[in-house]
Design a protein around this motif. Structure first.
Motif, PDB file in Angstrom:
ATOM      1  N   THR A 292       8.929   7.575  46.408  1.00 49.28           N
ATOM      2  CA  THR A 292      10.035   7.999  45.557  1.00 49.28           C
ATOM      3  C   THR A 292       9.601   8.981  44.482  1.00 49.28           C
ATOM      4  O   THR A 292      10.321   9.933  44.168  1.00 49.28           O
ATOM      5  CB  THR A 292      10.686   6.768  44.901  1.00 49.28           C
ATOM      6  OG1 THR A 292      11.025   5.809  45.913  1.00 49.28           O
ATOM      7  CG2 THR A 292      11.942   7.159  44.144  1.00 49.28           C
ATOM      8  N   PHE A 293       8.413   8.764  43.938  1.00 50.35           N
ATOM      9  CA  PHE A 293       7.964   9.580  42.804  1.00 50.35           C
ATOM     10  C   PHE A 293       6.692  10.354  43.169  1.00 50.35           C
ATOM     11  O   PHE A 293       5.799   9.802  43.817  1.00 50.35           O
ATOM     12  CB  PHE A 293       7.688   8.690  41.587  1.00 50.35           C
ATOM     13  CG  PHE A 293       8.853   7.815  41.208  1.00 50.35           C
ATOM     14  CD1 PHE A 293       9.973   8.348  40.585  1.00 50.35           C
ATOM     15  CD2 PHE A 293       8.827   6.451  41.476  1.00 50.35           C
ATOM     16  CE1 PHE A 293      11.042   7.534  40.250  1.00 50.35           C
ATOM     17  CE2 PHE A 293       9.890   5.636  41.134  1.00 50.35           C
ATOM     18  CZ  PHE A 293      11.002   6.180  40.519  1.00 50.35           C
ATOM     19  N   PRO A 294       6.564  11.598  42.741  1.00 54.28           N
ATOM     20  CA  PRO A 294       5.359  12.397  43.020  1.00 54.28           C
ATOM     21  C   PRO A 294       4.209  12.024  42.076  1.00 54.28           C
ATOM     22  O   PRO A 294       3.768  12.825  41.245  1.00 54.28           O
ATOM     23  CB  PRO A 294       5.839  13.833  42.791  1.00 54.28           C
ATOM     24  CG  PRO A 294       6.915  13.701  41.755  1.00 54.28           C
ATOM     25  CD  PRO A 294       7.604  12.377  42.031  1.00 54.28           C
ATOM     26  N   ILE A 295       3.710  10.816  42.228  1.00 56.37           N
ATOM     27  CA  ILE A 295       2.719  10.290  41.291  1.00 56.37           C
ATOM     28  C   ILE A 295       1.428  11.095  41.346  1.00 56.37           C
ATOM     29  O   ILE A 295       0.893  11.523  40.314  1.00 56.37           O
ATOM     30  CB  ILE A 295       2.448   8.805  41.599  1.00 56.37           C
ATOM     31  CG1 ILE A 295       3.720   7.985  41.425  1.00 56.37           C
ATOM     32  CG2 ILE A 295       1.328   8.267  40.714  1.00 56.37           C
ATOM     33  CD1 ILE A 295       3.604   6.541  41.861  1.00 56.37           C
ATOM     34  N   VAL A 296       0.917  11.313  42.547  1.00 59.84           N
ATOM     35  CA  VAL A 296      -0.358  12.024  42.681  1.00 59.84           C
ATOM     36  C   VAL A 296      -0.208  13.469  42.236  1.00 59.84           C
ATOM     37  O   VAL A 296      -1.085  14.015  41.543  1.00 59.84           O
ATOM     38  CB  VAL A 296      -0.848  11.960  44.140  1.00 59.84           C
ATOM     39  CG1 VAL A 296      -2.146  12.735  44.315  1.00 59.84           C
ATOM     40  CG2 VAL A 296      -1.050  10.511  44.569  1.00 59.84           C
ATOM     41  N   GLU A 297       0.893  14.119  42.605  1.00 59.54           N
ATOM     42  CA  GLU A 297       1.093  15.510  42.227  1.00 59.54           C
ATOM     43  C   GLU A 297       1.156  15.672  40.708  1.00 59.54           C
ATOM     44  O   GLU A 297       0.673  16.673  40.163  1.00 59.54           O
ATOM     45  CB  GLU A 297       2.387  16.038  42.848  1.00 59.54           C
ATOM     46  CG  GLU A 297       2.330  16.227  44.358  1.00 59.54           C
ATOM     47  CD  GLU A 297       2.608  14.958  45.140  1.00 59.54           C
ATOM     48  OE1 GLU A 297       2.733  15.030  46.365  1.00 59.54           O
ATOM     49  OE2 GLU A 297       2.686  13.879  44.509  1.00 59.54           O
ATOM     50  N   LYS A 298       1.756  14.695  40.020  1.00 56.22           N
ATOM     51  CA  LYS A 298       1.845  14.771  38.567  1.00 56.22           C
ATOM     52  C   LYS A 298       0.480  14.565  37.909  1.00 56.22           C
ATOM     53  O   LYS A 298       0.177  15.161  36.884  1.00 56.22           O
ATOM     54  CB  LYS A 298       2.835  13.724  38.047  1.00 56.22           C
ATOM     55  CG  LYS A 298       4.280  13.946  38.475  1.00 56.22           C
ATOM     56  CD  LYS A 298       4.827  15.250  37.923  1.00 56.22           C
ATOM     57  CE  LYS A 298       6.308  15.409  38.296  1.00 56.22           C
ATOM     58  NZ  LYS A 298       6.858  16.692  37.800  1.00 56.22           N
ATOM     59  N   CYS A 299      -0.345  13.705  38.517  1.00 47.87           N
ATOM     60  CA  CYS A 299      -1.674  13.451  37.949  1.00 47.87           C
ATOM     61  C   CYS A 299      -2.633  14.607  38.177  1.00 47.87           C
ATOM     62  O   CYS A 299      -3.547  14.836  37.383  1.00 47.87           O
ATOM     63  CB  CYS A 299      -2.252  12.169  38.550  1.00 47.87           C
ATOM     64  SG  CYS A 299      -1.374  10.668  38.109  1.00 47.87           S
TER      65      CYS A 299
END
Length: 384
Positions: A292-299
């Motif tokens: 659901t959320f772009p967690i890795v891309e944001k990190c």
């Protein structure tokens, strides 16, 4: 070789003094033969080593010369992922290009391999269970078989979609709709295994006549929602809602027998399947978060698009969910037999298998109808 042996024997006779015993000629022949064979084998070994050294070059020549990957501005809007800015493969190449691209670096490489490895692991698990479970003659094993088949299907369809989805815009829709069929039928497979093996008596009395029809309906709505979300892929909000909302509803219903059972879990409970049921829930919640959320891309905003993606992490957590689910269902199949035999009638398993086949046919027909609409949409875009 015989001429060499004769020359060696004549030379030894000439150089051997008269007062000394001539060595046994047969022994000399044997030694010469052994030396010749050793020399020939060493020669073959060196030739083999040279051939092995050429393998990387041969593989490089066999694989397509990978042109520079594209950025998001170079490809049609329907094929873009809003969190991936580069690493897209060329469109309209031959099929060999896309099959062999699994060995090359692009933005789908990890997506292909994470589910390909999961597919092989699940297949090995199926072979292992087949040694202990009579899937043919024991109708009560059919819900477990449906879970295994649906697990193999969704991982295989995912590999196909990520590997071949860049062939063209229309192929992108075709293969991803196939992927959505895999997801929807896996949701049904999860529901039938949980309802048949994991459900408790109290919950069964409330939902015994409606659980599986509702599960089949929710899986169909999940498929339609994903298809329409992909159709409206230019609108990222609609796309995400179409994917997440119906799938969440389907999962909440499918996992409810497990959650009901886990709610009564205590330290004193001697049930080995519960830890695996807890594991599948925990893994799925993590999978849902990364989907659901772009967690890795944001990190890793400045990282490589090859490694820094959330979707492969979602694949890994979902695969762990499936493995825990399969093992928990097997433990329930062997350990709760007296309970589910008392709850389900003899023809229930056959009915659920027929409902599974009917659901898959409904997915295929609905997908074909939506693809006709997709084809018209793409034709309009080409005209524009």
């Amino acid at each position: 070789m015989r001429r060499a042996h004769q020359s060696l024997s004549s030379l030894i006779l000439k150089i051997t003094p008269a007062n000394q015993t001539v060595p046994n000629i047969s022994i000399l022949h044997s030694a010469a033969a052994i030396a010749t064979i050793v020399a020939e084998n060493i020669g073959r070994l060196f030739i083999s080593l040279q051939q092995i050294r050429q393998v990387p070059r041969m593989l490089s020549e066999a694989a397509p010369s990978m042109p520079a990957t594209l950025t998001e501005s170079d490809i049609p809007a329907h094929l873009r992922d809003r969190n991936i800015t580069s690493g897209y493969r060329q469109l309209h190449q031959n099929w060999r290009y896309y099959f062999l691209s699994m060995f090359q670096r692009h933005n789908e490489t990890l997506n292909v391999w994470t589910h390909l490895v999961a597919l092989l692991i699940i297949l090995a698990k199926c072979c292992d269970l087949a040694k202990n479970v009579d899937f043919v003659n024991d109708v009560h094993a059919w819900p477990l078989l449906i879970l295994l088949i649906s697990s193999l299907n969704y991982t295989a369809f995912s590999v196909i979609a990520h590997l071949l989805g860049s062939k063209s815009e229309f192929c992108h829709f075709v293969f991803y709709y196939l992927d959505y069929i895999g997801v929807a039928q896996y949701q049904y497979g999860s529901a039938v295994a949980h309802f048949y093996y994991a459900i408790d008596v109290d919950m069964y009395s409330f939902v015994k006549g409606v659980f599986m029809p509702i599960a089949a309906t929710f899986s169909f709505l999940s498929f339609v929602g994903c298809c329409l979300g992909k159709y409206n892929s230019l609108n990222s909000c609609r796309r995400k809602v179409g994917h997440v909302a119906p799938s969440t509803l389907a999962y909440a219903w499918d996992i409810s027998p497990v959650v009901w059972r886990l709610s009564s879990w205590s330290v004193a409970t001697n049930d080995p399947a519960l830890i695996y049921h807890f594991g599948q829930v925990a893994f799925f919640l993590n999978a849902a978060a990364f989907y659901t959320f772009p967690i890795v891309e944001k990190c890793f905003a400045e990282g490589s698009t090859f490694l820094c993606q959330s979707h492969p992490v979602f694949h890994i957590f979902l695969s762990c969910t499936t493995l825990c689910q399969i093992h928990a269902s097997y433990l329930d199949y062997t350990g709760r037999r007296e309970l589910y035999l008392s709850l389900h009638e003899s023809g229930d398993a056959a009915f659920y298998a027929q409902l599974y086949a009917g659901s898959v046919m409904a997915f295929l027909l609905t997908g074909a109808i939506i693809l006709r609409k997709v084809n018209r949409m793409l034709g309009k875009h080409k005209c524009m």
